[in-house]
Structures are given as structure tokens and as C-alpha cells.
Design a protein around this motif. Structure first.
Motif, PDB file in Angstrom:
ATOM      1  N   LEU A 132       0.833  -1.211   0.000  1.00 55.72           N
ATOM      2  CA  LEU A 132       0.000   0.000   0.000  1.00 55.72           C
ATOM      3  C   LEU A 132       0.865   1.259   0.000  1.00 55.72           C
ATOM      4  CD1 LEU A 132      -3.044  -0.594   2.379  1.00 55.72           C
ATOM      5  CD2 LEU A 132      -3.087  -0.177  -0.077  1.00 55.72           C
ATOM      6  N   ALA A 133       1.923   1.250   0.810  1.00 53.57           N
ATOM      7  CA  ALA A 133       2.811   2.413   0.885  1.00 53.57           C
ATOM      8  C   ALA A 133       3.486   2.666  -0.459  1.00 53.57           C
ATOM      9  CB  ALA A 133       3.858   2.210   1.976  1.00 53.57           C
ATOM     10  N   ALA A 134       3.865   1.604  -1.162  1.00 51.18           N
ATOM     11  CA  ALA A 134       4.519   1.761  -2.455  1.00 51.18           C
ATOM     12  C   ALA A 134       3.562   2.351  -3.485  1.00 51.18           C
ATOM     13  CB  ALA A 134       5.044   0.407  -2.942  1.00 51.18           C
ATOM     14  N   VAL A 135       2.308   1.873  -3.490  1.00 53.59           N
ATOM     15  CA  VAL A 135       1.311   2.406  -4.435  1.00 53.59           C
ATOM     16  C   VAL A 135       0.959   3.849  -4.070  1.00 53.59           C
ATOM     17  CG1 VAL A 135      -1.066   2.147  -5.267  1.00 53.59           C
ATOM     18  CG2 VAL A 135       0.400   0.136  -5.003  1.00 53.59           C
ATOM     19  N   GLN A 136       0.878   4.116  -2.801  1.00 56.34           N
ATOM     20  CA  GLN A 136       0.615   5.478  -2.326  1.00 56.34           C
ATOM     21  C   GLN A 136       1.688   6.434  -2.835  1.00 56.34           C
ATOM     22  OE1 GLN A 136      -0.996   5.861   1.779  1.00 56.34           O
ATOM     23  NE2 GLN A 136       0.852   7.045   2.156  1.00 56.34           N
ATOM     24  N   ALA A 137       2.943   6.024  -2.732  1.00 56.33           N
ATOM     25  CA  ALA A 137       4.050   6.856  -3.220  1.00 56.33           C
ATOM     26  C   ALA A 137       4.001   7.006  -4.734  1.00 56.33           C
ATOM     27  CB  ALA A 137       5.383   6.243  -2.788  1.00 56.33           C
ATOM     28  N   GLN A 138       3.589   5.949  -5.427  1.00 51.63           N
ATOM     29  CA  GLN A 138       3.514   5.964  -6.891  1.00 51.63           C
ATOM     30  C   GLN A 138       2.555   7.032  -7.398  1.00 51.63           C
ATOM     31  OE1 GLN A 138       2.480   2.124  -8.547  1.00 51.63           O
ATOM     32  NE2 GLN A 138       1.897   2.984 -10.529  1.00 51.63           N
ATOM     33  N   PHE A 139       1.481   7.273  -6.643  1.00 57.08           N
ATOM     34  CA  PHE A 139       0.458   8.212  -7.090  1.00 57.08           C
ATOM     35  C   PHE A 139       0.463   9.525  -6.309  1.00 57.08           C
ATOM     36  CE2 PHE A 139      -1.105   4.147  -8.651  1.00 57.08           C
ATOM     37  CZ  PHE A 139      -1.441   4.486  -9.961  1.00 57.08           C
ATOM     38  N   THR A 140       1.563   9.834  -5.647  1.00 54.44           N
ATOM     39  CA  THR A 140       1.707  11.115  -4.956  1.00 54.44           C
ATOM     40  C   THR A 140       2.663  12.002  -5.739  1.00 54.44           C
ATOM     41  OG1 THR A 140       1.336  10.060  -2.806  1.00 54.44           O
ATOM     42  CG2 THR A 140       2.351  12.238  -2.793  1.00 54.44           C
ATOM     43  N   GLY A 141       2.315  13.286  -5.826  1.00 56.54           N
ATOM     44  CA  GLY A 141       3.134  14.216  -6.595  1.00 56.54           C
ATOM     45  C   GLY A 141       2.522  14.494  -7.955  1.00 56.54           C
TER      46      GLY A 141
ATOM     47  N   VAL B 209      -1.699  16.247 -13.520  1.00 54.70           N
ATOM     48  CA  VAL B 209      -2.370  16.714 -12.310  1.00 54.70           C
ATOM     49  C   VAL B 209      -1.404  16.501 -11.147  1.00 54.70           C
ATOM     50  CG1 VAL B 209      -4.696  16.224 -13.172  1.00 54.70           C
ATOM     51  CG2 VAL B 209      -3.468  14.471 -11.873  1.00 54.70           C
ATOM     52  N   THR B 210      -1.722  17.110 -10.018  1.00 52.66           N
ATOM     53  CA  THR B 210      -0.852  16.988  -8.850  1.00 52.66           C
ATOM     54  C   THR B 210      -1.631  16.410  -7.674  1.00 52.66           C
ATOM     55  OG1 THR B 210       0.464  18.890  -9.555  1.00 52.66           O
ATOM     56  CG2 THR B 210       0.686  18.203  -7.268  1.00 52.66           C
ATOM     57  N   ILE B 211      -1.125  15.325  -7.124  1.00 49.25           N
ATOM     58  CA  ILE B 211      -1.675  14.752  -5.886  1.00 49.25           C
ATOM     59  C   ILE B 211      -0.787  15.242  -4.745  1.00 49.25           C
ATOM     60  CG2 ILE B 211      -2.355  12.654  -4.677  1.00 49.25           C
ATOM     61  CD1 ILE B 211      -3.840  13.127  -7.322  1.00 49.25           C
ATOM     62  N   HIS B 212      -1.291  16.192  -3.991  1.00 52.55           N
ATOM     63  CA  HIS B 212      -0.495  16.792  -2.911  1.00 52.55           C
ATOM     64  C   HIS B 212      -0.313  15.828  -1.740  1.00 52.55           C
ATOM     65  CE1 HIS B 212      -0.688  20.628  -4.976  1.00 52.55           C
ATOM     66  NE2 HIS B 212      -1.997  20.511  -5.046  1.00 52.55           N
ATOM     67  N   ALA B 213      -1.338  15.048  -1.457  1.00 49.54           N
ATOM     68  CA  ALA B 213      -1.252  14.073  -0.365  1.00 49.54           C
ATOM     69  C   ALA B 213      -2.219  12.940  -0.663  1.00 49.54           C
ATOM     70  CB  ALA B 213      -1.586  14.718   0.975  1.00 49.54           C
TER      71      ALA B 213
ATOM     72  N   GLY C  17      -6.359   0.650  -8.123  1.00 43.84           N
ATOM     73  CA  GLY C  17      -6.772  -0.747  -8.181  1.00 43.84           C
ATOM     74  C   GLY C  17      -5.932  -1.550  -9.152  1.00 43.84           C
ATOM     75  N   GLU C  18      -5.607  -0.951 -10.308  1.00 47.71           N
ATOM     76  CA  GLU C  18      -4.764  -1.643 -11.291  1.00 47.71           C
ATOM     77  C   GLU C  18      -3.347  -1.823 -10.753  1.00 47.71           C
ATOM     78  OE1 GLU C  18      -5.503  -3.160 -14.045  1.00 47.71           O
ATOM     79  OE2 GLU C  18      -7.618  -2.611 -13.860  1.00 47.71           O
ATOM     80  N   ALA C  19      -2.842  -0.802 -10.072  1.00 45.93           N
ATOM     81  CA  ALA C  19      -1.492  -0.893  -9.519  1.00 45.93           C
ATOM     82  C   ALA C  19      -1.391  -1.994  -8.467  1.00 45.93           C
ATOM     83  CB  ALA C  19      -1.074   0.451  -8.921  1.00 45.93           C
ATOM     84  N   LEU C  20      -2.499  -2.242  -7.765  1.00 42.08           N
ATOM     85  CA  LEU C  20      -2.522  -3.320  -6.771  1.00 42.08           C
ATOM     86  C   LEU C  20      -2.734  -4.685  -7.425  1.00 42.08           C
ATOM     87  CD1 LEU C  20      -4.612  -1.584  -3.964  1.00 42.08           C
ATOM     88  CD2 LEU C  20      -2.203  -2.247  -3.826  1.00 42.08           C
ATOM     89  N   GLY C  21      -3.161  -4.677  -8.703  1.00 40.37           N
ATOM     90  CA  GLY C  21      -3.297  -5.916  -9.449  1.00 40.37           C
ATOM     91  C   GLY C  21      -4.681  -6.501  -9.518  1.00 40.37           C
ATOM     92  N   PHE C  22      -5.693  -5.753  -9.004  1.00 42.01           N
ATOM     93  CA  PHE C  22      -7.034  -6.330  -8.937  1.00 42.01           C
ATOM     94  C   PHE C  22      -8.107  -5.492  -9.638  1.00 42.01           C
ATOM     95  CE2 PHE C  22      -4.758  -7.249  -4.902  1.00 42.01           C
ATOM     96  CZ  PHE C  22      -4.466  -8.583  -5.164  1.00 42.01           C
TER      97      PHE C  22
END
Length: 320
Positions: A113-122, A158-162, A197-202
């Protein structure tokens, strides 16, 4: 024989009402409903929320409509729940299921989860959904989608700030991801949920969406439609905040009576003000909001101005 409908007597209302939009209403439908409740002459909203979304929707009336663009540009915060294992045609619960996958909960570790969270932040890129109001060749994408036509959509920055991701269950006890997202304008939370969801594989699709903050306005400050309908007309009007409620992040400049008159005619004024990209300008006598502008090298440059009639109506007691 039907009785004749009573014509609503409209009146000038100037200000912003912070509404907690209910589910099932389009932003325009809810705007028209509140406009009718207030008997307001002129109204506009500050960016749409899907019917399946609830939460902060500032509604502008009269002079405040001149500043609605500020909320369109503002950073926003959402809470959402995306069901894992199903993707749909619309990326939310309104669409038809197009793919189902078994969800392996053991694979969704805190580290994953932390890795996917980082992938979509910024700063990220999103391909806008077909079921959106974006236009191609003068036609909204959702019109193509309803006709069964898929058109090419370039990815947008787009920017994901958090971003916070938590494993949970949806309202039907299916495995889901809870998301809390602070993002720039133009971000599609449906698309984000699908991509996570795709990044998690499901795969995933959105089941719940609530806007909890926009441009510094928190949902805790908002009134519900149900509460508004139950109020007297006087209490409804008391819910309308002054237009400057949208300008709380602006620097403030106050002008003398003569400078205020010239500023309202569109003339630039010189002073000792520091440079500022966003300035709320007030008159000294009488004390009133005149409009917004910017300061460059000591020069105050008008951008959006209230009319003398609007200022007079506000001073005479239109809700403040």
C-alpha cells in the motif's frame, strides 16, 4: 383544472452559501433548488460534483459569482472508497461491470500500500474518463460514451499533494481501498481509484466519494439541503456569507474614497503595496469590497470588479 403557479419574486442576493451537497443531485440541479429557496436573481456554482458525490459545494450569488473561478482553481480534498476486484465502464458504481478479478488480501500488505501510495503522490498523469464533461470537437466525452464510441484522450498532468490509502470494506462488505486525496484542479478521483486498483493488481471502481474541503473551506462549515429547507426565509438568508468569504487567502488593500472611485472605473492605482498575485480590494469610506486584482511593482491592477449597484445593494443590507 390546475391552479395557476405562483411566480417567485426574485431579489438581489450577494454572497456565498456553503452547501453540503447531498447524493443523487447534479450540481446544477442543487444550485437551482437553492436559488429558488433564496429567491435569488443570479447564481452560479464553483465546479461540479457528480450526482454520486456529496460534500462541499460553495454556491455563489450575485456579486460573488465574479469570484467563483477562484474555487475552480483551488486545491481540493476528497474521501473515497474504491471496491477492489471489479472495473466498470464509468469507473464508478453507475457503470456496467466489464471485468472481475479475485482479490488476494494477503498480497495487500502495508508495504505494498505504501509503495502504491508513493507511486500516485506528486505530479502524475491521468487519462480523463470517457464519462466526463470534457469536450472533443465541441462534444462532451460522455455523449460519445453514451453512443458507444470511445475517442482518444491525451493524458493530462495533475498533482496529488497528499494521498492516504487504507484497506477496508465497501457498503456491501467487499474488499476496498479507502482513499483520502488532496489534489489539484482537474483531478478525476474515479480515475485515481481505478488506477490504484490496477497498480494493486485487482482493478477497482469507486463506490463512495465525498469532497471534504475546497480552497480552505471545510465541510464542517457547510449546511445541508435538508436543514436549509427546514429554515425560515430569514434564517436561510443568514446562511449566505459575504463574497469575501471566498477571498480569505488574498492579501488586502484598502483604498481612499478617490482611489476607490478610480479603481472601480478600471484604472490602475499606485502605492507602496508589496507585490501580490491575489489581492482583495476594499474601499475606506464606505467600507465595502470593491473587487480583486494584483499588485506588480507598486501598481494595483484591477481584475474582477463589483458594480456600483452591487456595492450599494450589499451596503443596504443584502445578506452579508
Amino acid at each position: 383544472m390546475n391552479a395557476p403557479r405562483t411566480r417567485v419574486q426574485r431579489r438581489p442576493v450577494h454572497g456565498v452559501l456553503l452547501l453540503d451537497k447531498p447524493l443523487g443531485w447534479s450540481s446544477n440541479d442543487i444550485l437551482q433548488k437553492v436559488k429558488w429557496l433564496l429567491r435569488a436573481e443570479k447564481a452560479g456554482h464553483t465546479g461540479t460534483l457528480d450526482p454520486l458525490a456529496s460534500g462541499v459545494l460553495p454556491l455563489c450569488f450575485g456579486a460573488a459569482t465574479k469570484f467563483s473561478q477562484l474555487q475552480l482553481e483551488a486545491e481540493k480534498t476528497y474521501e473515497a472508497i474504491a471496491r477492489l476486484g471489479q472495473t466498470t465502464t464509468t469507473a464508478d458504481a453507475e457503470g456496467e461491470v466489464v471485468r472481475e478479478r479475485a482479490v488476494d488480501l494477503a498480497a495487500i500488505t502495508p508495504e505494498r500500500l505504501a509503495a502504491v501510495q508513493a507511486q500516485f503522490t506528486g505530479d502524475i498523469q491521468q487519462v480523463p474518463p470517457m464519462h466526463s464533461a470534457l469536450k472533443k470537437d465541441g462534444k462532451a466525452l460522455y455523449e460519445y460514451a453514451r453512443a458507444g464510441v470511445e475517442v482518444e484522450r491525451p493524458a493530462r498532468n495533475v498533482t496529488i499533494h497528499a494521498l492516504e490509502l487504507t484497506l477496508t470494506q465497501d457498503d456491501q462488505a467487499y474488499p476496498a481501498i479507502k482513499m483520502r486525496v488532496s489534489c489539484s484542479k482537474g483531478t478525476y478521483i474515479r480515475t485515481l481509484g481505478e488506477d490504484v486498483g490496477e497498480a494493486l493488481g485487482f482493478g477497482a471502481h469507486l463506490r463512495f466519494l465525498r469532497r471534504v474541503e475546497t480552497g480552505g473551506i471545510d465541510v464542517s462549515r457547510c449546511v445541508t439541503l435538508q436543514a436549509l429547507e427546514a429554515m425560515s426565509e430569514e434564517d436561510r438568508l443568514a446562511q449566505v456569507l459575504p463574497a469575501q468569504a471566498l477571498l480569505h487567502r488574498h492579501a488586502v488593500v484598502t483604498l481612499s474614497e478617490e482611489d476607490a472611485r478610480r479603481f472601480l472605473s478600471g484604472m490602475r492605482r499606485r502605492g507602496t503595496w508589496p507585490d501580490a498575485k491575489a489581492v482583495a480590494v476594499y474601499g475606506e469610506r464606505p467600507q465595502a469590497l470593491l473587487g480583486v486584482g494584483r499588485v506588480e511593482q507598486g501598481e494595483l491592477i484591477p481584475e474582477r470588479l463589483l458594480s456600483p449597484l452591487e456595492i450599494q445593494q450589499i451596503l443596504e443590507g443584502t445578506p452579508q
